[in-house]
Design a protein around this motif. Structure first.
Motif, PDB file in Angstrom:
ATOM      1  N   THR A   1       0.496  -0.881  -0.014  1.00  0.00           N
ATOM      2  CA  THR A   1      -0.074   0.034  -0.098  1.00  0.00           C
ATOM      3  C   THR A   1       1.137   1.162   0.703  1.00  0.00           C
ATOM      4  N   ILE A   2       0.798   2.123  -0.989  1.00  0.00           N
ATOM      5  CA  ILE A   2       1.141   3.439  -1.388  1.00  0.00           C
ATOM      6  C   ILE A   2       0.242   5.102  -0.540  1.00  0.00           C
ATOM      7  N   SER A   3       1.138   5.165   0.131  1.00  0.00           N
ATOM      8  CA  SER A   3       0.323   6.388   0.846  1.00  0.00           C
ATOM      9  C   SER A   3       1.111   8.163   0.485  1.00  0.00           C
ATOM     10  N   ARG A   4       1.003   8.926   1.231  1.00  0.00           N
ATOM     11  CA  ARG A   4       1.491   9.718   1.169  1.00  0.00           C
ATOM     12  C   ARG A   4       0.980  11.061   2.533  1.00  0.00           C
ATOM     13  N   ASP A   5       2.059  11.892   3.090  1.00  0.00           N
ATOM     14  CA  ASP A   5       1.379  13.158   4.275  1.00  0.00           C
ATOM     15  C   ASP A   5       2.585  13.915   3.847  1.00  0.00           C
ATOM     16  N   ASN A   6       1.437  15.130   3.248  1.00  0.00           N
ATOM     17  CA  ASN A   6       1.740  15.657   2.314  1.00  0.00           C
ATOM     18  C   ASN A   6       2.372  16.898   3.865  1.00  0.00           C
ATOM     19  N   ALA A   7       1.790  16.386   5.271  1.00  0.00           N
ATOM     20  CA  ALA A   7       2.672  17.763   5.713  1.00  0.00           C
ATOM     21  C   ALA A   7       4.119  17.525   5.874  1.00  0.00           C
ATOM     22  N   LYS A   8       4.178  16.095   6.327  1.00  0.00           N
ATOM     23  CA  LYS A   8       6.049  15.433   6.539  1.00  0.00           C
ATOM     24  C   LYS A   8       6.848  15.576   4.932  1.00  0.00           C
ATOM     25  N   ASN A   9       6.283  15.705   3.990  1.00  0.00           N
ATOM     26  CA  ASN A   9       6.817  15.335   3.092  1.00  0.00           C
ATOM     27  C   ASN A   9       7.181  14.617   2.655  1.00  0.00           C
ATOM     28  N   THR A  10       6.449  13.511   2.838  1.00  0.00           N
ATOM     29  CA  THR A  10       7.052  11.551   2.750  1.00  0.00           C
ATOM     30  C   THR A  10       5.856  10.925   2.208  1.00  0.00           C
ATOM     31  N   ILE A  11       6.894  10.505   1.875  1.00  0.00           N
ATOM     32  CA  ILE A  11       5.142   8.700   1.294  1.00  0.00           C
ATOM     33  C   ILE A  11       6.142   8.024   1.339  1.00  0.00           C
ATOM     34  N   TYR A  12       4.897   6.406   1.861  1.00  0.00           N
ATOM     35  CA  TYR A  12       5.292   5.023   2.556  1.00  0.00           C
ATOM     36  C   TYR A  12       4.884   4.380   1.371  1.00  0.00           C
ATOM     37  N   LEU A  13       5.093   2.853   1.884  1.00  0.00           N
ATOM     38  CA  LEU A  13       5.091   1.734   0.960  1.00  0.00           C
ATOM     39  C   LEU A  13       5.300   0.605   2.267  1.00  0.00           C
ATOM     40  N   GLN A  14       3.727   0.054   2.236  1.00  0.00           N
ATOM     41  CA  GLN A  14       2.842  -0.367   3.102  1.00  0.00           C
ATOM     42  C   GLN A  14       3.575  -1.953   2.477  1.00  0.00           C
ATOM     43  N   MET A  15       4.668  -2.977   3.061  1.00  0.00           N
ATOM     44  CA  MET A  15       4.689  -4.074   2.229  1.00  0.00           C
ATOM     45  C   MET A  15       4.117  -5.306   3.312  1.00  0.00           C
ATOM     46  N   ASN A  16       2.976  -5.803   2.844  1.00  0.00           N
ATOM     47  CA  ASN A  16       3.557  -7.273   3.905  1.00  0.00           C
ATOM     48  C   ASN A  16       3.396  -8.778   3.374  1.00  0.00           C
ATOM     49  N   ASN A  17       3.192  -8.964   4.124  1.00  0.00           N
ATOM     50  CA  ASN A  17       2.514 -10.582   3.548  1.00  0.00           C
ATOM     51  C   ASN A  17       4.492 -10.846   2.750  1.00  0.00           C
ATOM     52  N   LEU A  18       5.133 -10.264   2.576  1.00  0.00           N
ATOM     53  CA  LEU A  18       6.856 -10.325   1.826  1.00  0.00           C
ATOM     54  C   LEU A  18       7.245 -11.466   0.963  1.00  0.00           C
ATOM     55  N   ALA A  19       7.621 -11.778  -0.008  1.00  0.00           N
ATOM     56  CA  ALA A  19       8.313 -12.521  -0.279  1.00  0.00           C
ATOM     57  C   ALA A  19       9.467 -13.428  -0.559  1.00  0.00           C
ATOM     58  N   PRO A  20      11.031 -14.048  -1.059  1.00  0.00           N
ATOM     59  CA  PRO A  20      12.141 -14.288  -1.196  1.00  0.00           C
ATOM     60  C   PRO A  20      11.850 -12.947  -3.023  1.00  0.00           C
ATOM     61  N   GLU A  21      10.803 -12.890  -3.630  1.00  0.00           N
ATOM     62  CA  GLU A  21      11.000 -12.117  -4.713  1.00  0.00           C
ATOM     63  C   GLU A  21      10.770 -10.841  -4.601  1.00  0.00           C
ATOM     64  N   ASP A  22      10.640 -10.174  -3.179  1.00  0.00           N
ATOM     65  CA  ASP A  22      10.583  -8.552  -3.287  1.00  0.00           C
ATOM     66  C   ASP A  22      11.110  -8.520  -3.069  1.00  0.00           C
ATOM     67  N   THR A  23      12.459  -9.494  -2.428  1.00  0.00           N
ATOM     68  CA  THR A  23      14.118  -8.613  -2.688  1.00  0.00           C
ATOM     69  C   THR A  23      14.010  -8.272  -3.298  1.00  0.00           C
ATOM     70  N   ALA A  24      15.178  -6.892  -3.461  1.00  0.00           N
ATOM     71  CA  ALA A  24      14.999  -6.044  -4.100  1.00  0.00           C
ATOM     72  C   ALA A  24      15.639  -4.327  -3.598  1.00  0.00           C
ATOM     73  N   LEU A  25      16.087  -3.473  -4.098  1.00  0.00           N
ATOM     74  CA  LEU A  25      16.702  -2.125  -3.862  1.00  0.00           C
ATOM     75  C   LEU A  25      15.397  -1.429  -4.277  1.00  0.00           C
ATOM     76  N   TYR A  26      15.069  -0.522  -3.569  1.00  0.00           N
ATOM     77  CA  TYR A  26      13.404  -0.039  -3.345  1.00  0.00           C
ATOM     78  C   TYR A  26      14.084   1.357  -3.576  1.00  0.00           C
ATOM     79  N   TYR A  27      13.519   1.743  -4.778  1.00  0.00           N
ATOM     80  CA  TYR A  27      13.981   3.397  -5.151  1.00  0.00           C
ATOM     81  C   TYR A  27      12.549   4.115  -4.805  1.00  0.00           C
TER      82      TYR A  27
END
Length: 116
Positions: free
Chosen positions: A69-95
């Protein structure tokens, strides 16, 4: 100029969760189209999710739909990526990626490793 700093990566077991953050500076955050991409070992960089500053639309890659789930908080100038049920194929450098007036900016990335 836009500066992007990602954080929150780490080692997690399969089935676990992590939340990534990306904080932007340098410009009005509300105007930025923000996205997450990732690049796994020996793979091309691929789209994960994005969030529009106006419509709030949040398209996802099929491989993460229902788990991330992607979300943003404009007050904090920040976006988030909530990642659940992670699997080995999700291994990566996230940009984090920002688009402003046709110019693309990238962060340095944060590493996510999913392994038992």
């Amino acid at each position: 100029q836009v500066q992007l700093v990602e954080s929150g990566g780490g080692l997690v077991q399969p089935g676990g969760s992590l939340t990534l953050s990306c904080t932007a500076s340098g410009v009005a955050f509300r105007t930025l189209i923000m996205s997450w991409y990732r690049q796994g070992p020996e793979k091309e960089r691929e789209f994960v999710a994005s969030i529009s500053p106006i419509s709030g639309r949040t398209p996802y890659a099929n491989s993460v739909k229902g788990r991330f789930t992607i979300s943003r908080d404009n007050a904090k100038n920040t976006i988030y990526l909530q990642m659940n049920n992670l699997a080995p194929e999700d291994t990566a450098l996230y940009y984090c990626k920002a688009i402003l007036g046709g110019t693309i900016y990238w962060g340095e990335g944060t590493l996510v490793t999913v392994s038992s």
